[in-house]
Design an enzyme around this catalytic site. Sequence first.
Site, short mmCIF file in Angstrom:
data_model
loop_
_atom_site.label_atom_id
_atom_site.label_comp_id
_atom_site.label_asym_id
_atom_site.label_seq_id
_atom_site.Cartn_x
_atom_site.Cartn_y
_atom_site.Cartn_z
N THR A 107 0.82 -1.21 0.00
CA THR A 107 0.00 0.00 0.00
C THR A 107 0.85 1.26 0.00
O THR A 107 0.42 2.30 -0.50
CB THR A 107 -0.94 -0.04 1.22
OG1 THR A 107 -1.85 -1.11 1.04
CG2 THR A 107 -1.73 1.24 1.39
N SER A 155 1.66 -7.66 -0.73
CA SER A 155 2.56 -8.55 0.01
C SER A 155 2.07 -9.99 0.21
O SER A 155 2.90 -10.86 0.46
CB SER A 155 2.95 -7.92 1.34
OG SER A 155 1.85 -7.82 2.21
N THR A 182 1.66 -4.28 4.14
CA THR A 182 1.54 -4.56 5.58
C THR A 182 0.99 -5.96 5.88
O THR A 182 1.17 -6.46 6.99
CB THR A 182 0.63 -3.51 6.27
OG1 THR A 182 -0.67 -3.58 5.70
CG2 THR A 182 1.21 -2.12 6.17
N ASP A 183 0.32 -6.59 4.88
CA ASP A 183 -0.29 -7.90 5.17
C ASP A 183 0.75 -8.93 5.62
O ASP A 183 0.49 -9.74 6.51
CB ASP A 183 -1.01 -8.44 3.93
CG ASP A 183 -2.27 -7.65 3.60
OD1 ASP A 183 -2.66 -6.80 4.43
OD2 ASP A 183 -2.84 -7.87 2.53
C1 SIN Z 1 -0.30 -5.40 1.01
O1 SIN Z 1 0.02 -6.03 2.02
O2 SIN Z 1 0.40 -5.39 -0.01
C2 SIN Z 1 -1.60 -4.68 0.95
C3 SIN Z 1 -2.00 -4.13 2.25
C4 SIN Z 1 -1.09 -3.07 2.79
O3 SIN Z 1 0.03 -2.84 2.36
O4 SIN Z 1 -1.53 -2.41 3.77
#
Ligand code: SIN
Length: 376
Positions: A46, A93, A127-128
Amino acid sequence: MVRSPADVGRALLLLAILAFAPHANAQTLTDSSARPKVLLVATGGTIAGVQDAPGTLGSYRAGTLTAEQVLASVPELSRHAQVEAEQFSNVASPFITPAQWLALSKRINTVLRERDDIAGVVVTHGTDRLEETAFFLYLTVRSDKPVIVVGAQRPATGISPDGPINLLAAVRTAVAPQARAKGVLVVMDDRIVSAREVRKQYQRVGGFTTGEMGMLGVVGSGGPEFFFAPARRFGPASEFDVTAIDSLPRVELTFSYPGGTGPRYDTVPAGLVVATTGLTRAENTALRALRQAGVVVVTSFPSGDNVNAPPRAPAPGSDTLPTNATAADSTAREERRGPPSVVSQHLTPAKARILLMLALTRTRVPAEVQRYFLTY
Ligand code: SIN
């Protein structure tokens, strides 16, 4: 009040300093070639995501902006560092694989070994799966230089993105001398946390926490401030040298639950992590069969917050064999029990899986695997 010619002289000097200071300051701030160098390795997420309809929750795509575009959105970075950008991948991710963990770790180890001019590395990540990549790097980057993993919970083109401020805080931490020898760190929402403890608790700003373990420091207006340091093994002391490793052993992850009968596999994995607060009889039976088939089984509290004690050898006298039992009886009993399980200590099941993958590159003996879980 001006009382003497000396006072007049001092007052004039002060005026001259005040008149020239802003220019001198501006000159230093724009001269970023004097700043320490940071390598930014962009993987997507993100922090590089776009929202075509800001203000809505729709039309969102992670991993879209390039590393250069993300950098260009934070001109303030040049006050603190010269940042070189490298595009490792540009994906959401959940698509990051263990093969990419290996490639990323090898790349960072090489850069930190071969480039004396690089003060630290910043990895931008979705973040995932951020906590898993960060923990893999924590276990395998064998350098004291800061490695900071950072993400964002709001897309770069959405309203009030958190990526730019997180990236600024991450770069400031990467060049901070206090960040050396602290292991791989995650910097989000002005918090500095160890990659060993960090977890994504929810998908909102502020959602990265450390359970009960607390943060190592904060990034305030004056820059990073540390209050604590991790105590377990990491960095140059790590035994996990991935230089010659091309793939990681297969390790599965499963949950135990009331009425559960345990997992069964057509082809058994090298290792298994069971998230459990307590096993059913049927689960115990299934896991014993897996251990007897050579699978190294690790149990881990679902919350990751329990500090499990390793299993102890039976106390003398507590042996349930009759007093006239032979050595063969004792061997037969050990075969029935199978090799012992390993317990993870204060690690989430997902992180216990990563440590088990790395431990299995070095040994298949449960007692040795247990040592890794007590050390890292
Ligand atoms: C991801 O993990 O690529 C999508 C969600 C995020 O980064 O918050």
